[in-house]
Design a protein around this motif. Structure first.
Motif, PDB file in Angstrom:
ATOM      1  N   ILE A  35      -0.490  14.185  -5.401  1.00 47.62           N
ATOM      2  CA  ILE A  35      -1.790  13.582  -5.084  1.00 47.62           C
ATOM      3  C   ILE A  35      -2.137  12.620  -6.218  1.00 47.62           C
ATOM      4  CG2 ILE A  35      -4.235  14.067  -4.655  1.00 47.62           C
ATOM      5  CD1 ILE A  35      -3.251  16.993  -3.962  1.00 47.62           C
ATOM      6  N   TYR A  36      -2.396  11.373  -5.888  1.00 46.04           N
ATOM      7  CA  TYR A  36      -2.639  10.343  -6.893  1.00 46.04           C
ATOM      8  C   TYR A  36      -4.157  10.121  -7.027  1.00 46.04           C
ATOM      9  CZ  TYR A  36       2.334   9.378  -6.367  1.00 46.04           C
ATOM     10  OH  TYR A  36       3.707   9.483  -6.323  1.00 46.04           O
ATOM     11  N   VAL A  37      -4.662  10.348  -8.234  1.00 44.11           N
ATOM     12  CA  VAL A  37      -6.100  10.260  -8.478  1.00 44.11           C
ATOM     13  C   VAL A  37      -6.343   9.376  -9.699  1.00 44.11           C
ATOM     14  CG1 VAL A  37      -8.175  11.565  -9.087  1.00 44.11           C
ATOM     15  CG2 VAL A  37      -6.526  12.529  -7.472  1.00 44.11           C
ATOM     16  N   PRO A  38      -7.051   8.247  -9.546  1.00 44.86           N
ATOM     17  CA  PRO A  38      -7.403   7.446 -10.727  1.00 44.86           C
ATOM     18  C   PRO A  38      -8.125   8.312 -11.753  1.00 44.86           C
ATOM     19  CG  PRO A  38      -7.913   6.241  -8.724  1.00 44.86           C
ATOM     20  CD  PRO A  38      -7.538   7.630  -8.294  1.00 44.86           C
ATOM     21  N   ILE A  39      -7.930   8.006 -13.026  1.00 41.76           N
ATOM     22  CA  ILE A  39      -8.486   8.844 -14.095  1.00 41.76           C
ATOM     23  C   ILE A  39      -9.953   9.170 -13.814  1.00 41.76           C
ATOM     24  CG2 ILE A  39      -9.143   8.885 -16.528  1.00 41.76           C
ATOM     25  CD1 ILE A  39      -6.607   7.385 -17.164  1.00 41.76           C
ATOM     26  N   PRO A  40     -10.297  10.453 -13.680  1.00 46.64           N
ATOM     27  CA  PRO A  40     -11.687  10.838 -13.405  1.00 46.64           C
ATOM     28  C   PRO A  40     -12.566  10.624 -14.632  1.00 46.64           C
ATOM     29  CG  PRO A  40     -10.120  12.568 -12.759  1.00 46.64           C
ATOM     30  CD  PRO A  40      -9.384  11.606 -13.637  1.00 46.64           C
ATOM     31  N   PHE A  41     -13.849  10.386 -14.377  1.00 45.48           N
ATOM     32  CA  PHE A  41     -14.812  10.172 -15.450  1.00 45.48           C
ATOM     33  C   PHE A  41     -15.988  11.127 -15.301  1.00 45.48           C
ATOM     34  CE2 PHE A  41     -12.459   6.339 -16.042  1.00 45.48           C
ATOM     35  CZ  PHE A  41     -12.752   5.872 -17.322  1.00 45.48           C
ATOM     36  N   ALA A  42     -16.547  11.510 -16.447  1.00 48.53           N
ATOM     37  CA  ALA A  42     -17.838  12.185 -16.522  1.00 48.53           C
ATOM     38  C   ALA A  42     -18.746  11.224 -17.266  1.00 48.53           C
ATOM     39  CB  ALA A  42     -17.731  13.518 -17.248  1.00 48.53           C
ATOM     40  N   GLY A  43     -19.559  10.472 -16.523  1.00 51.55           N
ATOM     41  CA  GLY A  43     -20.324   9.401 -17.160  1.00 51.55           C
ATOM     42  C   GLY A  43     -19.369   8.333 -17.653  1.00 51.55           C
ATOM     43  N   ASN A  44     -19.401   8.067 -18.963  1.00 55.67           N
ATOM     44  CA  ASN A  44     -18.492   7.077 -19.551  1.00 55.67           C
ATOM     45  C   ASN A  44     -17.261   7.708 -20.182  1.00 55.67           C
ATOM     46  OD1 ASN A  44     -20.202   4.876 -18.935  1.00 55.67           O
ATOM     47  ND2 ASN A  44     -21.465   5.323 -20.735  1.00 55.67           N
ATOM     48  N   GLN A  79      -0.521  -2.492 -11.657  1.00 53.03           N
ATOM     49  CA  GLN A  79      -1.166  -3.681 -12.202  1.00 53.03           C
ATOM     50  C   GLN A  79      -2.572  -3.850 -11.636  1.00 53.03           C
ATOM     51  OE1 GLN A  79       1.055  -7.276 -11.607  1.00 53.03           O
ATOM     52  NE2 GLN A  79      -0.256  -8.523 -12.932  1.00 53.03           N
ATOM     53  N   ASP A  80      -3.515  -4.141 -12.540  1.00 55.97           N
ATOM     54  CA  ASP A  80      -4.912  -4.393 -12.172  1.00 55.97           C
ATOM     55  C   ASP A  80      -5.600  -3.178 -11.562  1.00 55.97           C
ATOM     56  OD1 ASP A  80      -4.647  -7.047 -13.028  1.00 55.97           O
ATOM     57  OD2 ASP A  80      -3.943  -7.683 -11.047  1.00 55.97           O
ATOM     58  N   LYS A  81      -5.039  -1.998 -11.748  1.00 54.95           N
ATOM     59  CA  LYS A  81      -5.664  -0.783 -11.243  1.00 54.95           C
ATOM     60  C   LYS A  81      -5.766   0.246 -12.363  1.00 54.95           C
ATOM     61  CE  LYS A  81      -4.115  -1.347  -6.477  1.00 54.95           C
ATOM     62  NZ  LYS A  81      -5.432  -1.771  -6.006  1.00 54.95           N
ATOM     63  N   LEU A  82      -6.736   1.153 -12.228  1.00 59.28           N
ATOM     64  CA  LEU A  82      -6.879   2.213 -13.218  1.00 59.28           C
ATOM     65  C   LEU A  82      -5.626   3.083 -13.245  1.00 59.28           C
ATOM     66  CD1 LEU A  82     -10.537   3.496 -12.679  1.00 59.28           C
ATOM     67  CD2 LEU A  82      -9.634   2.425 -14.739  1.00 59.28           C
ATOM     68  N   PRO A  83      -5.217   3.540 -14.428  1.00 59.16           N
ATOM     69  CA  PRO A  83      -4.114   4.507 -14.480  1.00 59.16           C
ATOM     70  C   PRO A  83      -4.470   5.743 -13.647  1.00 59.16           C
ATOM     71  CG  PRO A  83      -4.661   3.697 -16.665  1.00 59.16           C
ATOM     72  CD  PRO A  83      -5.738   3.218 -15.760  1.00 59.16           C
ATOM     73  N   MET A  84      -3.470   6.348 -13.065  1.00 61.86           N
ATOM     74  CA  MET A  84      -3.693   7.499 -12.188  1.00 61.86           C
ATOM     75  C   MET A  84      -2.951   8.720 -12.693  1.00 61.86           C
ATOM     76  SD  MET A  84      -3.425   5.795  -8.410  1.00 61.86           S
ATOM     77  CE  MET A  84      -2.415   4.391  -8.897  1.00 61.86           C
ATOM     78  N   TYR A  85      -3.558   9.883 -12.480  1.00 62.04           N
ATOM     79  CA  TYR A  85      -2.856  11.143 -12.660  1.00 62.04           C
ATOM     80  C   TYR A  85      -2.212  11.525 -11.335  1.00 62.04           C
ATOM     81  CZ  TYR A  85      -5.251  11.868 -17.100  1.00 62.04           C
ATOM     82  OH  TYR A  85      -5.709  11.730 -18.392  1.00 62.04           O
ATOM     83  N   ILE A  86      -1.081  12.193 -11.418  1.00 58.30           N
ATOM     84  CA  ILE A  86      -0.433  12.737 -10.231  1.00 58.30           C
ATOM     85  C   ILE A  86      -0.579  14.255 -10.311  1.00 58.30           C
ATOM     86  CG2 ILE A  86       1.670  12.850  -8.853  1.00 58.30           C
ATOM     87  CD1 ILE A  86       2.673  10.395 -10.438  1.00 58.30           C
ATOM     88  N   PHE A  87      -1.248  14.824  -9.318  1.00 57.71           N
ATOM     89  CA  PHE A  87      -1.457  16.269  -9.280  1.00 57.71           C
ATOM     90  C   PHE A  87      -0.492  16.913  -8.284  1.00 57.71           C
ATOM     91  CE2 PHE A  87      -5.895  14.970 -10.525  1.00 57.71           C
ATOM     92  CZ  PHE A  87      -5.806  15.465 -11.831  1.00 57.71           C
ATOM     93  N   LYS A  88      -0.014  18.077  -8.644  1.00 58.27           N
ATOM     94  CA  LYS A  88       0.904  18.828  -7.785  1.00 58.27           C
ATOM     95  C   LYS A  88       0.186  19.286  -6.525  1.00 58.27           C
ATOM     96  CE  LYS A  88       3.913  22.911  -7.989  1.00 58.27           C
ATOM     97  NZ  LYS A  88       4.345  24.044  -8.869  1.00 58.27           N
ATOM     98  N   HIS A  89       0.867  19.205  -5.380  1.00 58.40           N
ATOM     99  CA  HIS A  89       0.295  19.700  -4.128  1.00 58.40           C
ATOM    100  C   HIS A  89       0.057  21.210  -4.223  1.00 58.40           C
ATOM    101  CE1 HIS A  89       0.477  16.179  -1.548  1.00 58.40           C
ATOM    102  NE2 HIS A  89       1.714  15.925  -1.951  1.00 58.40           N
TER     103      HIS A  89
END
Length: 220
Positions: A35-44, A79-89
């Motif tokens: 599962i590909y999820v752009p780096i999550p944020f809590a506020g900033n 390119q031009d996108k936020l880095p993503m984490y890959i989470f295990k199914h």
């Protein structure tokens, strides 16, 4: 049990198992790898994860919310996108379903001020403590019985970690049951159903409930 699986574009809440902080993101892609999820944020503040680090993931379905534990198995940069984490199914059996219509209750001891309606005399305000709470109501411990069907005004506050603030609530409620639980100490448990609660108030209470569930699960 049939569960609603994650979909591309779905909002998710990510909570590291070693933290109490909620981070927010959206599912960018799903494939056989994970599962590909752009780096999550809590506020900033971005969520920094190492390879193999475990997290709780929560997402909403049509009438339920779901939660599972997984781990970060890699990163992806486009390119031009936020880095993503890959989470295990997660295995389907590992996905916990939370019935929203039934409003899951969690144990919590919170101070509550309440009075019986209609009531103009502020001296009649009484103090109680919650036994549990949900998005639909709460159970309180009191020293005197409350008649079934009685209308109350309950006032309490919750600290919502995701919002980093204390939120005040003043809600009308109806007593749906009253049970004597300690004859010697004369303690009664009163089940209350919230009335005229807004969606925003309910969402805030459910955020507190979910955070409480994660805390309890972490201590087990």
């Amino acid at each position: 049990m049939t569960v609603e699986k994650l979909r591309i574009g779905q909002k998710v809440t990510v909570i590291p198992t070693d933290q109490n902080q909620n981070y927010f993101s959206t599912v960018y892609d799903i494939d056989d790898r994970g599962i590909y999820v752009p780096i999550p944020f809590a506020g900033n503040h971005p969520l920094v994860l190492s390879q193999g680090q475990r997290v709780h993931v929560k997402y909403m379905g049509e009438d339920s919310s779901y939660m599972f534990v997984t781990e970060a198995i890699g990163r992806k940069i486009e390119q031009d996108k936020l880095p993503m984490y890959i989470f295990k199914h997660p295995a389907e059996a590992a996905i916990q379903r939370i019935q929203m219509r039934e409003f899951v209750r969690v144990p919590a001891m919170l101070e509550v001020q309440y009075l019986t309606l209609p009531e103009k005399d502020q001296g009649s305000v009484k103090k109680a403590y919650t036994v549990d709470i949900s998005g639909g109501g709460m159970k309180i411990a009191v020293k005197e019985p409350v008649p079934q069907g009685a209308a109350l005004l309950v006032c309490f506050s919750l600290y919502i970690k995701a919002k980093k603030k204390q939120q005040e609530f003043r809600l009308p409620a109806a007593a749906v049951r009253c049970t004597l639980v300690d004859d010697e100490a004369r303690v009664y448990h009163v089940g209350l159903k919230f009335l005229d609660i807004t969606r925003a108030q309910q969402d805030s209470i459910m955020a507190f409930v979910f955070e409480r569930m994660v805390d309890i699960k972490r201590r087990q």
